[in-house]
Design an enzyme around this catalytic site. Structure first.
Site, short mmCIF file in Angstrom:
data_model
loop_
_atom_site.label_atom_id
_atom_site.label_comp_id
_atom_site.label_asym_id
_atom_site.label_seq_id
_atom_site.Cartn_x
_atom_site.Cartn_y
_atom_site.Cartn_z
N ASP B 30 -86.39 43.97 15.10
CA ASP B 30 -86.33 42.56 15.44
C ASP B 30 -86.16 42.39 16.95
O ASP B 30 -86.59 43.26 17.73
CB ASP B 30 -85.17 41.91 14.66
N HIS B 89 -82.54 35.67 17.15
CA HIS B 89 -83.25 35.93 15.89
C HIS B 89 -82.80 37.24 15.22
O HIS B 89 -82.52 37.28 14.02
CB HIS B 89 -84.75 35.97 16.19
N SER B 421 -88.62 34.36 8.25
CA SER B 421 -87.72 35.33 8.89
C SER B 421 -86.34 35.31 8.26
O SER B 421 -85.65 36.32 8.23
CB SER B 421 -87.53 34.97 10.38
#
Lengths: 86, 628
Positions: B30, B89, B421
């Site tokens: 990620d 994220h 996600s």
């Protein structure tokens, strides 16, 4: 040089690591040297994949890409694209 | 995660194998991770499991601990040198899969609760491949897979993808996941956010676990109270309170700035620089477009009411973080507000801080979640499964922007975001949970367990049916006890690749052994891959007869008898042969066929096969659709 500006990052995928294999990293260098000829490999080989599967990422011209694609051991060659977070 | 796990009944008191769980390592490919987050504190954790062969090479000022046991970064585009998450994220996904339990986590008091991952005692190895300016380079993603597999992770979660499906030998995630699968590692991938377009799912390889995003029963809304006492429900994630003050309402066109080259329309839309700040101060400005809050904030407005061109339901799906008290309303509510404003001399309004309300329609697949059918292998149903991916609160990087408005300099430790996600690491967490109960199960057995125990989803609320939600919605509690599993191993996938035209030479390279592709009549169609769902594409306006071959492995009770139950759609016949499977021992395998035949009719038929022994219910969707 002009050749450098024509180079794009590609992934050369070569499948699984063969059991009891030689050094895959040196195989990558040999393959690249074969297509690049007398030019320096510096800045051409970006990364070797040698721990879990076989392959490498290199900055290649179209001509070099074509030569590599016909080499023994190469499964696929494709430009390194960009993915995104979802 | 302050609600999503509880929504599925996976509460804090579920039965866990804590010791085994602390030996599970989740690899997160990620944007990096924020190691100082409470979600990744190593309090109570012992040293890394002995199987761990990885390293902490997170770069400058990056320290691992006994929770984050590994970190690496890759950047072929520049010399950036850290696995530290700049985008938030990676921290969000990592904490959803395997973050610690953190009490009283919230986004400015919103969605407050205990944030936690699916397996809070598990370890995390972070592989950073994404950067704010350059995205996530294929070469770096492949490098991360190369390391993660060798480092000894148990599962890989990757909330990354493209906008369309790519041939397997040029798709770095499919390549990496294939080699991961060969080593017993399941890779879970976000299905993509390109819905509701048909065939928009980009995660299509059968060895990948592809996850769609759905809603939970928590919905964040904000209310606007008008001076006449009427309340209008708006959509945004607004952390600001006006403390009970009702402020004057003004429309953008009434406060046009005369100093700039702006039209009345520009002012109506609240374009930055087109509003006269002297006339706006202390007021709530009404703007004819959603992004009007940028101009409103720059002009110094106290708040803003924004028109969204989306329906209320769709606006909720993309509820955005606002940097000032602001709320978006659809045209019906907007016109009501304008009508009130025009009907009174001193119009007033108050925008309340957002609040969580009950969403009784959940779970529904979000509009943005990518849809099937699978454009590369139509016989493999994708996405595989659906999981919570809407307004999920989880760990965030305090240096990451919190909204699309870059001047919003607020910093948060926990944030509410949406996307496939966010759904992907929920499935990773559940897969890890299943692995704690069944450490020797193959990736496909874990995947099958999760798919066949999924909640059925209501097709009347999900127009695209299985193409939206796959097998259904994850059901963590049942997934540990599936009864039967559909297992698929490397040679099965290889056989499937052969049917897609793989040469013997390429096959041997990929497999690393002396395998050869079956010849002639031995060739197998991808529809016969032992997948936990069944899908086939048929020619339009022609009668069809399709047979699926499947084998199930008994992982329930040694002596058990399963009976097949199939829902029969109109004008279609579905037969299962044999319709009864008797098992005498654990791990015993039994094969059966499903024959679907029908005449030309509906372009999409959906049914399901359920094997039941009275204790377990093993459900597989059957989808037959026309090629367009």
């Amino acid at each position: 040089t002009d050749a450098d500006t024509d180079r794009n990052l590609h992934i050369v995928y070569m499948g699984s690591l063969q059991e009891g294999q030689y050094s895959p990293a040196s195989q990558h260098l040999t393959m690249l040297q074969e297509v690049i000829g007398s030019s320096s490999l510096e800045n051409v080989l970006v990364r070797s994949y040698t721990r879990s599967f076989n392959g490498f990422a290199a900055k290649l011209t179209d001509n070099e890409r074509q030569k590599l694609s016909s080499m023994d051991g190469v499964v696929s060659i494709f430009p390194s694209g960009t993915l995104h977070l979802q | 995660t302050t609600r999503s796990w509880d929504f599925m009944g996976f509460n804090e008191s579920v039965s866990r194998k804590r010791k085994t769980e602390s030996n599970i390592i989740v690899g997160v490919i990620d944007s990096g991770i924020w190691p100082e987050s409470d979600s990744f504190s190593d309090e109570g954790f012992g040293p890394p499991p002995s199987k761990w062969k990885g390293a902490c090479r997170g770069g400058k000022n990056f320290t691992c601990n006994n929770k984050i046991i590994g970190a690496r970064y890759y950047n072929s585009a520049s010399s950036e040198i850290s696995a530290r998450d700049e985008q938030g994220h990676g921290s969000h996904t990592a904490s959803t899969a395997a973050g610690n339990q953190v009490k009283d986590a919230s986004f400015y008091g919103l969605a407050k609760g205990t944030a936690r991952g699916g397996v809070p005692s598990a370890r995390i190895a972070a592989y950073r491949v994404c950067y704010p300016d350059t995205g996530c380079a294929d070469a770096d993603i492949l490098a991360a897979f190369d390391d993660a597999i060798a480092d000894g992770v148990d599962l890989i979660t990757i909330s990354i993808g493209g906008s369309n499906a790519i041939e397997f030998n040029e798709d770095v995630i499919a390549i990496g996941a294939f080699h991961a699968m060969a080593k017993g590692i399941l890779t879970v991938q976000a299905a993509g956010n390109d819905g509701p377009k048909s065939s928009s799912v980009s995660s299509v390889a059968p060895w990948l676990f592809s996850v769609a995003a759905s809603s939970t029963d928590r919905m964040i809304v904000d209310n606007i109270i008008l001076g006449n006492g009427k309340t209008v429900q708006g959509i945004s994630i607004n952390s600001f309170s006006l403390d009970g003050q009702k402020l004057p309402l003004v429309h953008g066109k009434e406060v046009l700035s005369l100093t700039d080259d702006c039209s009345t329309t520009s002012a109506e839309n609240c374009f930055p620089g087109c509003l006269d700040s002297r006339k706006v101060k202390g007021k709530i400005i009404i703007c004819d477009r959603e992004m009007g809050y940028v101009g409103a904030l720059r002009a110094g407005a106290a708040g803003s009411i924004l028109l969204t061109d989306l329906s209320k339901e769709d606006a909720f799906l993309v509820a955005f973080i606002v940097p000032l008290p602001a709320s978006a309303v659809s045209s019906k509510e907007y016109n009501a507000i304008l009508s009130y404003k025009n009907s009174t001399k001193n119009p007033l309004a108050e925008i309340l801080k957002s609040e969580a309300i009950k969403n009784t329609t959940a779970p529904v697949v979000t509009k943005f979640s990518s849809r099937g059918p699978n454009s590369l292998v139509p016989e493999i149903l994708k996405p595989d499964i659906s999981a919570p991916g809407l307004q999920i609160l989880a760990a965030y990087s305090p240096i990451a922007p919190i909204s699309e408005y870059l001047d919003d300099k607020r910093s948060v430790k926990y944030h509410i975001i949406s996307g496939t996600s966010m759904s992907c690491p929920h499935v990773t967490g559940v897969a890890a949970y299943v692995k704690t109960f069944h450490p020797d199960w193959s990736p496909s057995a874990i995947k099958s367990a999760i798919m066949t125990t999924a909640w059925t989803m209501d097709p009347s609320k999900n127009g695209d049916g299985e193409f939206a939600y796959g097998s259904g919605h994850i059901n963590p509690l049942e997934a540990i006890n599936p009864g039967l599993v559909y297992e698929t191993l490397k040679p099965d996938y290889i056989k499937m690749l052969c049917s897609k035209g793989l040469s013997d030479k390429a096959l041997r390279r990929i497999s690393g052994d002396n395998s050869t592709c079956p010849k002639g009549s031995e060739k197998e169609s991808p529809k016969d891959l032992n997948y936990p769902s069944m899908s086939a594409q048929v020619k339009q306006d022609k009668p069809f007869k399709i047979t699926f071959n499947r084998t199930v492995t008994n992982v329930g009770l040694p002596n058990s008898v399963y009976k097949a139950n199939v829902s029969q759609p109109q004008n279609v016949s579905i037969k299962v042969e044999p319709a009864v499977l008797s098992f005498k021992s654990l791990n015993e395998k039994k094969s059966f066929t499903i024959t679907v035949s029908g005449s030309a009719g509906k372009p999409f038929l959906s049914s399901s096969l359920v094997w039941s022994d009275g204790k377990h219910s093993v459900r597989s969707p059957i989808v037959v659709y026309y090629s367009s």
